[in-house]
Write an enzyme that holds these catalytic residues in place. Structure first.
Site, PDB file in Angstrom:
ATOM      1  N   LYS A 102      32.324  52.307  39.867  1.00  0.00           N
ATOM      2  CA  LYS A 102      33.464  53.186  40.232  1.00  0.00           C
ATOM      3  C   LYS A 102      33.802  53.957  39.015  1.00  0.00           C
ATOM      4  CE  LYS A 102      37.817  54.228  41.412  1.00  0.00           C
ATOM      5  NZ  LYS A 102      38.862  53.650  40.539  1.00  0.00           N
ATOM      6  N   LEU A 120      44.668  43.025  39.398  1.00  0.00           N
ATOM      7  CA  LEU A 120      43.256  42.698  39.995  1.00  0.00           C
ATOM      8  C   LEU A 120      43.173  42.933  41.391  1.00  0.00           C
ATOM      9  CD1 LEU A 120      42.170  39.501  37.846  1.00  0.00           C
ATOM     10  CD2 LEU A 120      41.874  41.966  37.038  1.00  0.00           C
ATOM     11  N   HIS A 121      42.077  43.342  41.985  1.00  0.00           N
ATOM     12  CA  HIS A 121      42.000  43.643  43.397  1.00  0.00           C
ATOM     13  C   HIS A 121      40.599  43.058  43.633  1.00  0.00           C
ATOM     14  CE1 HIS A 121      39.774  47.052  42.006  1.00  0.00           C
ATOM     15  NE2 HIS A 121      40.840  47.484  41.451  1.00  0.00           N
ATOM     16  N   GLY A 124      43.877  44.392  34.191  1.00  0.00           N
ATOM     17  CA  GLY A 124      44.574  43.757  35.087  1.00  0.00           C
ATOM     18  C   GLY A 124      44.861  44.298  36.324  1.00  0.00           C
ATOM     19  N   HIS A 154      37.766  44.016  41.192  1.00  0.00           N
ATOM     20  CA  HIS A 154      37.562  43.499  39.903  1.00  0.00           C
ATOM     21  C   HIS A 154      37.000  42.105  40.169  1.00  0.00           C
ATOM     22  CE1 HIS A 154      41.166  45.772  38.859  1.00  0.00           C
ATOM     23  NE2 HIS A 154      40.502  46.027  37.864  1.00  0.00           N
TER      24      HIS A 154
HETATM   25  P1  AMP Z   1      40.189  48.553  35.187  1.00  0.00           P
HETATM   26  O1  AMP Z   1      41.147  47.128  35.219  1.00  0.00           O
HETATM   27  O2  AMP Z   1      40.345  49.654  36.269  1.00  0.00           O
HETATM   28  O3  AMP Z   1      40.019  49.186  33.779  1.00  0.00           O
HETATM   29  O4  AMP Z   1      38.707  48.081  35.538  1.00  0.00           O
HETATM   30  C1  AMP Z   1      38.029  47.078  35.238  1.00  0.00           C
HETATM   31  C2  AMP Z   1      36.442  46.944  35.702  1.00  0.00           C
HETATM   32  O5  AMP Z   1      36.581  46.849  37.102  1.00  0.00           O
HETATM   33  C3  AMP Z   1      35.878  48.288  35.220  1.00  0.00           C
HETATM   34  O6  AMP Z   1      34.401  47.859  34.996  1.00  0.00           O
HETATM   35  C4  AMP Z   1      35.906  49.013  36.701  1.00  0.00           C
HETATM   36  O7  AMP Z   1      34.911  49.899  36.754  1.00  0.00           O
HETATM   37  C5  AMP Z   1      35.705  47.787  37.671  1.00  0.00           C
HETATM   38  N1  AMP Z   1      36.420  48.477  38.795  1.00  0.00           N
HETATM   39  C6  AMP Z   1      37.558  49.059  39.334  1.00  0.00           C
HETATM   40  N2  AMP Z   1      37.481  49.375  40.440  1.00  0.00           N
HETATM   41  C7  AMP Z   1      36.499  49.010  41.268  1.00  0.00           C
HETATM   42  C8  AMP Z   1      36.071  48.958  42.425  1.00  0.00           C
HETATM   43  N3  AMP Z   1      36.615  49.257  43.515  1.00  0.00           N
HETATM   44  N4  AMP Z   1      34.581  48.270  42.589  1.00  0.00           N
HETATM   45  C9  AMP Z   1      34.234  47.784  41.679  1.00  0.00           C
HETATM   46  N5  AMP Z   1      34.577  47.750  40.397  1.00  0.00           N
HETATM   47  C10 AMP Z   1      35.791  48.168  39.962  1.00  0.00           C
END
Ligand code: AMP
Length: 295
Positions: free
Chosen positions: A134, A12-13, A10, A16
């Site tokens: 990432k 989210l940016h 979550g 994501h």
């Molecule tokens: P997280 O919510 O941080 O657990 O990330 C969820 C998914 O989004 C994971 O597969 C991360 O590698 C991916 N993710 C996080 N930050 C980025 C980013 N800046 N660019 C691309 N994918 C991302």
């Protein structure tokens, strides 16, 4: 009907959402999961304060064409209410692939990641799942798990989305103070400098070889000058970062590399603390005819 899944915690940016779009190009339906998984946080890490923005997350998913958001509670995932530790008797044991990079700094983190991803795969049963570059160590571990355990899911990689100044987007960037935010792009600059230097070393090895008119086939491996990495660690430390690691590793096994073999994919990865924020980032590198891997 093909289903692609994007597991997230979550907050989210755009990073994501770029994975969501990639998933949409690969499937008829996209499922986003949102779950801040306690088993992947160590003692003293930011489980409690991790940003939780479910309403806006769901709205962003709606606008990006997501078919279903699965945002379970702790009790659904682990049969607990939040005050007791998650109940489970089965866990993963990982060898070798967590010896480097984040592994030694986050004991049990990747075991928790594989546990929750495995559970989510079983619940959602996707045909494909998209994870970001990432979190590169996570990506290779999940792909290894899916391959070794014959999971019927295709593991796709989405490129790292960055802010205009190069900082990798992350839900944790909200922890940065404004001074720290200004310094944070230095991490990516250091990674890029290492990549350029490796390119330079490979390029001159190739030119020397051409100059010597060596006739046997194949280009020999190029030794890596360790000083190029220690210089970047010093530069970051001098600027207030506390560098946990800055490493060049082979893929897919994520072992330290002291030579570059033509055609092989390497990862240059780092984790550093800036104030109370832990930042990670990486770039990919391949010594091919005249270019590096595009990442
Ligand atoms: P997280 O919510 O941080 O657990 O990330 C969820 C998914 O989004 C994971 O597969 C991360 O590698 C991916 N993710 C996080 N930050 C980025 C980013 N800046 N660019 C691309 N994918 C991302």
């Amino acid at each position: 009907m093909r289903v692609a899944m994007v597991p997230t915690m979550g907050a989210l940016h755009e990073g994501h959402l770029s994975l969501v779009r990639q998933a949409g190009e690969n499937a008829d339906h996209v499922v986003v999961t949102i779950f801040v998984n306690p088993t992947q946080f160590g003692p003293g890490e930011d489980y409690e304060e991790y940003p939780r923005t479910l309403d806006t997350d769901v709205e962003q998913c709606r606008q990006t064409g997501v078919s279903l958001v699965f945002a379970p509670g702790l009790s659904e995932m682990y049969g607990t209410t939040g005050t007791e530790a998650p109940k489970h008797f089965i866990s993963f044991r990982i060898s070798k692939m967590t010896d480097q990079l984040c592994g030694p700094f986050r004991p049990a983190h990747f075991e928790g990641v594989l546990q929750v991803v495995n559970k989510l795969f079983n619940i959602v049963q996707p045909d494909a799942a998209v994870f970001g570059q990432k979190d590169i160590q996570q990506w290779f571990l999940i792909r290894q798990m899916a391959g070794e355990l014959d999971m019927p899911v295709e593991i796709l990689m989405g490129p790292t989305r960055r802010e205009p100044d190069g900082l990798a987007q992350s839900s944790r960037n909200v922890y940065l103070t404004s001074d720290e935010r200004k310094k944070a792009p230095m991490l990516f600059e250091s990674l890029q400098r290492i990549r350029w230097q490796l390119e330079g070393q490979c390029h001159s090895a190739r030119s020397t070889r051409a100059g010597e008119a060596i006739t046997e086939p194949g280009t020999p491996a190029v030794s890596v000058n360790p000083a190029i990495i220690s210089e970047e660690i010093n530069r970051l430390d001098e600027n207030g970062f506390h560098v946990e690691y800055f490493s060049l590793v082979t893929t897919p096994d994520l072992q330290p590399a002291d030579v570059i073999e033509p055609g092989r994919l390497y990862v240059i990865a780092t984790a550093a603390r800036l104030g109370k924020t832990r930042l990670i980032d990486n770039v990919l590198f391949t010594f091919k005819d005249s270019q590096t891997h595009d990442a």
